[in-house]
Design a protein around this motif. Structure first.
Motif, PDB file in Angstrom:
ATOM      1  N   UNK A 147      49.775  34.926 -81.798  1.00 50.96           N
ATOM      2  CA  UNK A 147      50.125  34.795 -80.382  1.00 50.96           C
ATOM      3  C   UNK A 147      50.847  36.036 -79.845  1.00 50.96           C
ATOM      4  N   UNK A 148      51.097  37.030 -80.713  1.00 49.82           N
ATOM      5  CA  UNK A 148      51.927  38.171 -80.289  1.00 49.82           C
ATOM      6  C   UNK A 148      51.387  38.913 -79.061  1.00 49.82           C
ATOM      7  N   UNK A 149      50.080  39.155 -78.940  1.00 54.21           N
ATOM      8  CA  UNK A 149      49.644  39.843 -77.711  1.00 54.21           C
ATOM      9  C   UNK A 149      49.911  38.994 -76.463  1.00 54.21           C
ATOM     10  N   UNK A 150      49.803  37.683 -76.617  1.00 53.16           N
ATOM     11  CA  UNK A 150      50.044  36.803 -75.462  1.00 53.16           C
ATOM     12  C   UNK A 150      51.529  36.786 -75.088  1.00 53.16           C
ATOM     13  N   UNK A 151      52.379  36.893 -76.088  1.00 49.08           N
ATOM     14  CA  UNK A 151      53.813  36.974 -75.766  1.00 49.08           C
ATOM     15  C   UNK A 151      54.117  38.337 -75.152  1.00 49.08           C
ATOM     16  N   UNK A 152      53.477  39.367 -75.658  1.00 53.85           N
ATOM     17  CA  UNK A 152      53.737  40.704 -75.126  1.00 53.85           C
ATOM     18  C   UNK A 152      53.324  40.815 -73.654  1.00 53.85           C
ATOM     19  N   UNK A 153      52.163  40.299 -73.313  1.00 51.17           N
ATOM     20  CA  UNK A 153      51.692  40.386 -71.917  1.00 51.17           C
ATOM     21  C   UNK A 153      52.167  39.198 -71.073  1.00 51.17           C
ATOM     22  N   UNK A 154      52.846  38.256 -71.705  1.00 52.26           N
ATOM     23  CA  UNK A 154      53.378  37.118 -70.954  1.00 52.26           C
ATOM     24  C   UNK A 154      52.309  36.147 -70.493  1.00 52.26           C
ATOM     25  N   UNK A 155      51.142  36.164 -71.134  1.00 52.46           N
ATOM     26  CA  UNK A 155      50.134  35.158 -70.797  1.00 52.46           C
ATOM     27  C   UNK A 155      50.559  33.799 -71.361  1.00 52.46           C
ATOM     28  N   UNK A 156      51.507  33.833 -72.291  1.00 51.51           N
ATOM     29  CA  UNK A 156      52.176  32.599 -72.726  1.00 51.51           C
ATOM     30  C   UNK A 156      53.665  32.796 -72.500  1.00 51.51           C
ATOM     31  N   UNK A 157      54.320  31.719 -72.080  1.00 53.49           N
ATOM     32  CA  UNK A 157      55.763  31.782 -71.907  1.00 53.49           C
ATOM     33  C   UNK A 157      56.446  31.499 -73.239  1.00 53.49           C
ATOM     34  N   UNK A 158      57.386  32.370 -73.622  1.00 50.75           N
ATOM     35  CA  UNK A 158      58.121  32.161 -74.884  1.00 50.75           C
ATOM     36  C   UNK A 158      58.944  30.873 -74.804  1.00 50.75           C
ATOM     37  N   UNK A 159      59.453  30.552 -73.604  1.00 55.26           N
ATOM     38  CA  UNK A 159      60.235  29.315 -73.439  1.00 55.26           C
ATOM     39  C   UNK A 159      59.344  28.103 -73.711  1.00 55.26           C
ATOM     40  N   UNK A 160      58.168  28.099 -73.108  1.00 57.86           N
ATOM     41  CA  UNK A 160      57.249  26.975 -73.328  1.00 57.86           C
ATOM     42  C   UNK A 160      56.849  26.890 -74.800  1.00 57.86           C
ATOM     43  N   UNK A 161      56.616  28.054 -75.401  1.00 60.67           N
ATOM     44  CA  UNK A 161      56.213  28.079 -76.810  1.00 60.67           C
ATOM     45  C   UNK A 161      57.276  27.410 -77.687  1.00 60.67           C
TER      46      UNK A 161
END
Ligand code: FAD
Length: 458
Positions: free
Chosen positions: A233-247
């Motif tokens: 999931x690291x690219x999604x966390x880097x670009x913010x396509x996933x929220x770390x809070x939600x994760x």
């Protein structure tokens, strides 16, 4: 009609997006804006693999906004000038954006605030968009940041993350604002052959699959190189396509030891972010110098080239480096081994390695990359700075039957079992089958090459 601009940066999503929610709550119309920032290109940070992932993200964000009645406005140029232009064109009195940690991001925020205020407009910056616990929210008694992970993690774990926000149902964007087409991945030259696809839709699919069938075994399997059993999931966390809070909320809801170990790993991201926010110079300078006399690009040119190409003669290191070249991503254990080999075994300046990683990693991130490199080079936050990862013992432990090496180093595909990790010991026909796979660039003693040992005696 009251209008606000939402400036998207490293938060390319519609779910759990505090700036978007605040803008929608406070204005009748909003302008969702992304600026293809010339400053990022000038800083050498626009690597092809990340540009391709970014293109997917922008297309997906535009599609998500259109489904809700809006669209993404894309501009190119200086980010501050473009935001001010769009705000002036639409009469927006407020701009919302996410806080971020690099010196570039901090400077961008200051410049933007000054320029908007000079025009009589407001900048509202939202914390907890790009990370879970913002830098400075927890600190030790005697410093502005934690320098050791374990006590940081204790305090981090006691901070309840804010509630998550749903994606908006509808969005009204003012008519007639000029926009470029969102870029397409097919226009980006020089990408790796097999990089991941970007975008919030893709990120959410990956997250759901991970929570359903990956996270439970994370504690046991996260170091299994061939098993490839981390979230990716690291690219999604880097670009913010996933929220770390939600994760973090969703991982905790899935409970069990796998979830705990996974959340702890996500906390490393916030740990490095709070170090970088407090010490922005650590992107380039030793966080804790040990006065190393590194071999430079000039003195170690051939060794560095062999490392970059995955031809050091140490199969586990070469497998990891070839995975990076092919995918623009590398398993965490591979990153540790590759970094230890360059900085400790070959005694090459960690900045040379960090730069190469940033040229290729889709998740390439100043905080995580530079500070993990420093951790492994012994100039960072590791409490055991002399730690060296021996590529042979590590290979036998984390790739016991050699499946990871066999996947990435085809010259060795015919070697059976753990013998693959020491091809120089093979004899006769088996040795001949390894073709032009190189001899080791350096001999090892306790994992170290001769360079640091020699310098130690200087
Ligand atoms: P998982 O194991 O599934 O972990 C989940 C998430 O936790 C990751 O996506 C990441 O956001 C975070 N995380 C995990 N390990 C770390 C860590 N050690 N430090 C900080 N965050 C972590 N990560 C990056 O995101 N960008 C980088 O540029 C980067 N460069 C690195 C360079 C080196 C030399 C090393 C040793 C590590 C680097 N990492 C970097 C950290 C880590 O290797 C990756 O985050 C991880 O491999 C990504 O895979 P994953 O999403 O499957 O991780």
């Amino acid at each position: 009609m009251n209008t606000s601009v939402v400036l998207f940066t490293a938060d390319l999503r519609l779910h759990d997006h505090p700036p978007l929610r605040a803008a929608l709550d406070g204005a009748d119309e909003i302008v969702p804006l992304f600026v293809r920032d010339q400053g990022v290109t000038d800083a050498g940070f626009a690597a092809p693999n990340r540009l391709a992932f970014l293109a997917d993200c922008l297309r997906d964000l535009d599609a998500g906004l259109r489904e809700r009645g809006g669209r993404l406005v894309v501009r190119s140029g200086d980010v501050v000038a473009e935001v001010c232009k769009v705000a002036a064109e639409t009469g927006a009195d407020e701009v919302h954006m996410a806080a971020d940690v690099s010196s570039y991001a901090q400077l961008r925020e200051q410049r933007l605030r000054r320029a908007l205020e000079a025009d009589g407009r407001r900048l509202t910056v939202h914390e907890t968009v790009t990370g879970v616990v913002p830098p400075g929210a927890v600190t030790p008694a005697s410093s502005d940041h934690f320098a050791v992970f374990t006590p940081y993690f204790r305090r981090w774990s006691q901070q309840p993350p804010r509630d998550t926000l749903g994606a908006p149902r509808s969005i009204r964007v003012p008519e007639g604002i000029g926009s470029e087409e969102p870029p397409s991945r097919s226009t980006v030259a020089g990408t790796s052959p097999g990089p991941a696809a970007g975008g919030e839709t893709e990120g959410r699919k990956r997250l759901t699959a991970w929570l359903r069938s990956g996270i439970a075994a994370y504690e046991d399997r996260h170091d299994d190189l061939a098993g490839d059993a981390t979230s990716r999931l690291s690219p999604h966390l880097h670009f913010g396509t996933l929220s770390a809070v939600e994760l973090v909320h969703r991982a905790r809801a899935s409970s069990g030891p796998g979830a705990e170990a996974f959340v702890r790993q996500v906390a490393w991201r916030d740990f490095h972010r709070q170090v970088l926010a407090a010490r922005p110079a650590a992107a380039d300078d030793d966080y804790r110098t040990r006065h190393d006399q590194w071999r430079s690009e000039r003195s170690a040119g051939e060794d560095i080239e062999a490392w970059r190409e995955g031809r050091t003669g140490y199969p586990i290191v070469d497998a990891a480096m070839r995975q990076l070249l092919h995918e623009g991503w590398m398993h965490n254990r591979g990153r540790l081994l590759a970094a230890s080999f360059l900085a400790k075994t070959l005694y090459v300046d960690w900045r040379v390695g960090a730069r190469h990683f940033l040229e290729l990693l889709v998740d390439g991130d100043v905080a995580n990359n530079q500070l993990n490199w420093q951790w492994m080079a012994g100039t960072g936050t590791d409490t055991r700075p002399n730690r060296v990862l021996n590529p042979i013992t590590q290979a036998k432990r984390f790739d016991p039957d050699g499946a990871y090496v066999r996947r990435w180093v085809p010259e060795l595909a015919g070697v059976r079992g753990a013998a693959i990790h020491e091809p120089w010991k093979l004899l006769g026909a088996e040795r001949a089958r390894t073709g032009d796979y190189p001899d080791p660039v350096v001999e090892l003693a306790d994992g170290l090459g001769r360079f640091k040992r020699a310098r130690g005696r200087d």
